[in-house]
Design an enzyme around this catalytic site. Structure first.
Site, PDB file in Angstrom:
ATOM      1  N   ARG A 181       0.761  -1.083   0.133  1.00 22.47           N
ATOM      2  CA  ARG A 181      -0.047  -0.041   0.113  1.00 22.47           C
ATOM      3  C   ARG A 181       0.766   1.250  -0.009  1.00 22.47           C
ATOM      4  NH1 ARG A 181      -6.052   0.409   1.940  1.00 22.47           N
ATOM      5  NH2 ARG A 181      -6.085  -0.009  -0.253  1.00 22.47           N
ATOM      6  N   ASP A 211     -13.737  -3.566   8.846  1.00 28.64           N
ATOM      7  CA  ASP A 211     -15.056  -4.485   8.880  1.00 28.64           C
ATOM      8  C   ASP A 211     -15.714  -4.029  10.394  1.00 28.64           C
ATOM      9  OD1 ASP A 211     -12.970  -5.343  10.414  1.00 28.64           O
ATOM     10  OD2 ASP A 211     -13.393  -7.505  10.070  1.00 28.64           O
TER      11      ASP A 211
HETATM   12  N1  HPA Z   1      -7.968  -5.990  14.980  1.00 27.56           N
HETATM   13  C1  HPA Z   1      -6.909  -5.618  15.119  1.00 27.56           C
HETATM   14  N2  HPA Z   1      -6.455  -4.739  13.883  1.00 27.56           N
HETATM   15  C2  HPA Z   1      -7.180  -4.519  13.024  1.00 27.56           C
HETATM   16  C3  HPA Z   1      -8.688  -5.148  12.986  1.00 27.56           C
HETATM   17  C4  HPA Z   1      -9.047  -6.100  14.181  1.00 27.56           C
HETATM   18  O1  HPA Z   1     -10.154  -6.224  14.094  1.00 27.56           O
HETATM   19  N3  HPA Z   1      -9.041  -4.525  11.941  1.00 27.56           N
HETATM   20  C5  HPA Z   1      -8.287  -4.033  11.237  1.00 27.56           C
HETATM   21  N4  HPA Z   1      -7.123  -3.816  11.749  1.00 27.56           N
END
Ligand code: HPA
Length: 235
Positions: free
Chosen positions: A25, A204
């Site tokens: 990225r 998410d």
């Molecule tokens: N936990 C830790 N780090 C993260 C998460 C998670 O659910 N999602 C994106 N980075």
């Protein structure tokens, strides 16, 4: 002077560095923002890139995952390369109902279950907080304020061990995102008298997986996070 993790020369980094977790990225961000970007280091596949945006110098370098990995790169950038500000452009899991996938969270501060900040001043529970100057510039630059949240996050040591009852309590305490780096970034910036900010896209939502977004929406919202981060970097 090179370090064990960075072979750039002094002066190779701009005063402002964008820091995603993922080295691929980092390369894509550099290519997207800076046609004149040049690679200044690539130890362990962690590329550092420097170029200009609108005539202003900017660098991009990945942190890897977790507090200790970010700590190595951020410490060396502040200590040996005279970097003045680091803006994390990462992802975070949403833990508040309103932090939907694709939204952007700017970390006001970062709680942590890590011992990382315990050594700063024995007896003091250090509060890892954002730099106001960067935070203000970032919030003012949001192209779509309806998907922006400015709130505390938690930087955890474990990715896979998230007891649901803990998540619920954290959400009730106003914590909107869970990730693994910001508490170290903010404390290291404080230690060196520099500035730091975390601008993260919600990948998410841990309490409501139905909040997911299409790949296209994700990409569009990542662009919005990046725009916010660049505004902070160059303010
Ligand atoms: N936990 C830790 N780090 C993260 C998460 C998670 O659910 N999602 C994106 N980075």
């Amino acid at each position: 002077m090179a370090t064990p993790h960075n072979t750039a020369e002094p002066g190779d980094f701009a005063p402002a560095v964008l820091m995603p977790g993922d080295p691929q990225r980092a390369r894509r961000i550099a290519e997207l923002l800076m046609p004149d970007a040049r690679e200044v280091t690539s130890v362990r596949g962690i590329g550092g890139y420097t170029g200009t945006v609108g005539g202003k110098p900017l660098s991009v370098m990945a942190s890897g995952m977790g507090l200790p990995s970010l700590a190595i790169y951020a410490t060396e950038l502040f200590k040996f390369y005279d970097v003045q500000r680091i803006i994390r452009v990462g992802t975070t899991g949403g833990i508040a109902p309103e932090a939907k996938a694709g939204h952007v969270i700017i970390a006001l501060g970062a709680h942590t279950d890590s011992n990382f900040n315990d050594s700063i001043l024995p007896g003091v529970r250090f509060s890892a907080v954002a730099s106001w100057n960067l935070l203000k510039a970032a919030a003012d630059a949001a192209p779509d304020p309806s998907i922006l949240h400015v709130a505390p996050v938690i930087s955890r040591d474990h990715f896979y061990d998230n007891p649901p009852e803990q998540i619920e309590v954290l959400a009730r305490l106003g914590v909107m995102g869970i990730e693994m780096e910001t508490a170290a970034l903010y404390s290291i910036a404080a230690r060196y008298g520099r500035e730091a900010l975390s601008v993260m896209t919600v990948s998410d939502n841990l309490i409501d997986p139905s909040n997911d977004m299409s790949a296209e929406e994700r990409e569009r919202n990542f662009a919005s996070a990046l725009e916010i981060a660049v505004a902070a970097a160059l303010c």
